[in-house]
Design a protein around this motif. Sequence first.
Motif, mmCIF file in Angstrom:
data_model
loop_
_atom_site.group_PDB
_atom_site.id
_atom_site.type_symbol
_atom_site.label_atom_id
_atom_site.label_comp_id
_atom_site.label_asym_id
_atom_site.label_seq_id
_atom_site.Cartn_x
_atom_site.Cartn_y
_atom_site.Cartn_z
ATOM 1 N N LEU A 16 0.831 -1.207 0.000
ATOM 2 C CA LEU A 16 0.000 0.000 0.000
ATOM 3 C C LEU A 16 0.864 1.254 0.000
ATOM 4 O O LEU A 16 1.935 1.273 0.608
ATOM 5 C CB LEU A 16 -0.900 0.017 1.243
ATOM 6 N N LYS A 17 0.346 2.306 -0.634
ATOM 7 C CA LYS A 17 0.953 3.632 -0.516
ATOM 8 C C LYS A 17 0.278 4.428 0.590
ATOM 9 O O LYS A 17 0.891 5.269 1.241
ATOM 10 C CB LYS A 17 0.848 4.383 -1.845
ATOM 11 N N ASN A 18 -1.016 4.185 0.757
ATOM 12 C CA ASN A 18 -1.811 4.818 1.807
ATOM 13 C C ASN A 18 -3.061 3.967 2.009
ATOM 14 O O ASN A 18 -3.169 2.884 1.427
ATOM 15 C CB ASN A 18 -2.160 6.276 1.453
ATOM 16 N N GLU A 19 -4.011 4.450 2.786
ATOM 17 C CA GLU A 19 -5.201 3.655 3.104
ATOM 18 C C GLU A 19 -6.010 3.258 1.869
ATOM 19 O O GLU A 19 -6.694 2.231 1.875
ATOM 20 C CB GLU A 19 -6.125 4.437 4.056
ATOM 21 N N ASN A 20 -5.932 4.063 0.827
ATOM 22 C CA ASN A 20 -6.810 3.849 -0.320
ATOM 23 C C ASN A 20 -6.093 3.536 -1.617
ATOM 24 O O ASN A 20 -6.740 3.402 -2.658
ATOM 25 C CB ASN A 20 -7.674 5.106 -0.536
ATOM 26 N N GLU A 21 -4.763 3.415 -1.567
ATOM 27 C CA GLU A 21 -4.005 3.267 -2.811
ATOM 28 C C GLU A 21 -3.020 2.112 -2.727
ATOM 29 O O GLU A 21 -2.166 2.063 -1.840
ATOM 30 C CB GLU A 21 -3.256 4.566 -3.121
ATOM 31 N N ILE A 22 -3.144 1.181 -3.655
ATOM 32 C CA ILE A 22 -2.230 0.045 -3.731
ATOM 33 C C ILE A 22 -0.894 0.493 -4.326
ATOM 34 O O ILE A 22 -0.849 1.303 -5.256
ATOM 35 C CB ILE A 22 -2.848 -1.081 -4.589
ATOM 36 N N LEU A 45 -5.309 -11.867 0.222
ATOM 37 C CA LEU A 45 -6.241 -11.419 1.259
ATOM 38 C C LEU A 45 -6.394 -12.408 2.410
ATOM 39 O O LEU A 45 -7.494 -12.719 2.857
ATOM 40 C CB LEU A 45 -7.609 -11.097 0.643
ATOM 41 N N GLY A 46 -5.254 -12.886 2.882
ATOM 42 C CA GLY A 46 -5.238 -13.653 4.114
ATOM 43 C C GLY A 46 -4.948 -12.736 5.291
ATOM 44 O O GLY A 46 -5.022 -11.510 5.179
ATOM 45 N N THR A 47 -4.593 -13.325 6.414
ATOM 46 C CA THR A 47 -4.243 -12.527 7.599
ATOM 47 C C THR A 47 -3.028 -11.650 7.307
ATOM 48 O O THR A 47 -3.021 -10.456 7.611
ATOM 49 C CB THR A 47 -3.946 -13.445 8.792
ATOM 50 N N THR A 48 -2.001 -12.231 6.685
ATOM 51 C CA THR A 48 -0.799 -11.476 6.339
ATOM 52 C C THR A 48 -1.110 -10.372 5.339
ATOM 53 O O THR A 48 -0.422 -9.348 5.293
ATOM 54 C CB THR A 48 0.274 -12.425 5.778
ATOM 55 N N SER A 55 -10.660 -1.637 2.856
ATOM 56 C CA SER A 55 -12.005 -1.386 2.349
ATOM 57 C C SER A 55 -12.330 -2.401 1.265
ATOM 58 O O SER A 55 -11.437 -2.994 0.644
ATOM 59 C CB SER A 55 -12.101 0.031 1.771
ATOM 60 N N TYR A 56 -13.619 -2.595 1.009
ATOM 61 C CA TYR A 56 -14.023 -3.500 -0.063
ATOM 62 C C TYR A 56 -13.422 -3.066 -1.393
ATOM 63 O O TYR A 56 -12.997 -3.894 -2.200
ATOM 64 C CB TYR A 56 -15.548 -3.545 -0.190
ATOM 65 N N GLN A 57 -13.378 -1.750 -1.637
ATOM 66 C CA GLN A 57 -12.852 -1.260 -2.908
ATOM 67 C C GLN A 57 -11.378 -1.612 -3.072
ATOM 68 O O GLN A 57 -10.952 -2.057 -4.146
ATOM 69 C CB GLN A 57 -13.042 0.253 -3.026
ATOM 70 N N VAL A 58 -10.583 -1.438 -2.002
ATOM 71 C CA VAL A 58 -9.164 -1.774 -2.086
ATOM 72 C C VAL A 58 -8.984 -3.275 -2.269
ATOM 73 O O VAL A 58 -8.138 -3.726 -3.054
ATOM 74 C CB VAL A 58 -8.409 -1.272 -0.833
ATOM 75 N N VAL A 275 1.382 0.218 6.564
ATOM 76 C CA VAL A 275 0.478 -0.755 7.183
ATOM 77 C C VAL A 275 -0.877 -0.094 7.390
ATOM 78 O O VAL A 275 -0.969 1.042 7.870
ATOM 79 C CB VAL A 275 1.047 -1.250 8.528
ATOM 80 N N ALA A 276 -1.941 -0.800 7.017
ATOM 81 C CA ALA A 276 -3.285 -0.245 7.105
ATOM 82 C C ALA A 276 -3.719 -0.050 8.554
ATOM 83 O O ALA A 276 -3.384 -0.846 9.428
ATOM 84 C CB ALA A 276 -4.280 -1.151 6.381
ATOM 85 N N GLN A 277 -4.475 1.012 8.782
ATOM 86 C CA GLN A 277 -5.084 1.231 10.087
ATOM 87 C C GLN A 277 -6.030 0.060 10.400
ATOM 88 O O GLN A 277 -6.591 -0.538 9.495
ATOM 89 C CB GLN A 277 -5.857 2.553 10.090
ATOM 90 N N PRO A 278 -6.139 -0.331 11.679
ATOM 91 C CA PRO A 278 -5.808 0.438 12.883
ATOM 92 C C PRO A 278 -4.354 0.333 13.335
ATOM 93 O O PRO A 278 -4.012 0.758 14.438
ATOM 94 C CB PRO A 278 -6.725 -0.191 13.938
#
Length: 314
Positions: A16-22, A45-48, A55-58, A275-278
Amino acid sequence: MNIDLHGIIPPIVTPLKNENEIDEQGLKQLIEHIVAGGVHGIFLLGTTGEATSLSYQVRKEFIEKACLIINNRVPVVVGITDTSVRGSLEMAAVAKKSGADALVISTPYYLPMSQQEFVNYLNYLTPKLPLPFLLYNMPGCTKMHMSVETVKAAYQLGAIGIKDSSGDMGYLYALQEAFKNNPDFSVICGTELFLPESVTFGGKGAVPGGANIFPKIFVNLYEAAVNNDLNKISKLREIVIQIEKKIYNIGKDNSKYIKSIKCALSVIGICDDFVAQPFERFEKKECDLLRTNLHELIETYPEIKAEFNTLKTT
């Protein structure tokens, strides 16, 4: 659809680059790195992969972009576990459209679920799935440890395998015994150090997060186990132990595993360590320690050094 699930199937991180951008360039470099390492499949899209934090979109964009880059070179399985059936089915549809080979289902998280409730859930969900599915036993995150009887019930509903990340060797052996006469069902371990024993007693392989960084090490360990090469197993197991000690155990938070893998990938120039929030990426002190430890591993073990000959570490 016949899918030969075996060997090393890395649960890849989601760059990820940020919360919304791969991080698209990072994703391409990661996939090329692990495919070049000889892996036998890829788990999205596993735990790792921080699936529950995205988000669903990402998630949808990640499935589409990853499958396009992989381009059928290895089988692709996609995690669709969610607290919402609709959310799971949306991801399943995207996976099918993108060219994935199978889906991965764990127990819906947050509210505890009984064994029978999970079987009932599978009875409702699985007829609606557009692809074959395998189970993912992850009691540390889902609050339910799938019983062998529950797994047998899932097999009757069409399950093609299970990834067991319970860390319970006795349970893993029980699964392998239960399905030893069912070659169409793959028992795959999620605990990296269980790989040699699992394969020796009928397991089909492993889903090791460390294969994001060291794919060849884990592929070689799998092949050594298949060939019952005890000397090679011993040597490679020592490396895996050191990887756990030097890479995964930096930091004190429970999220350190994902942070450490992403940090290591950034150190070797593969992808960003966002790393994505939280949660948040490692701070500089932790990253510096990981960088030092990674360079030490590279200089200590020729097997690791050979893996990084074509990569530039920072």
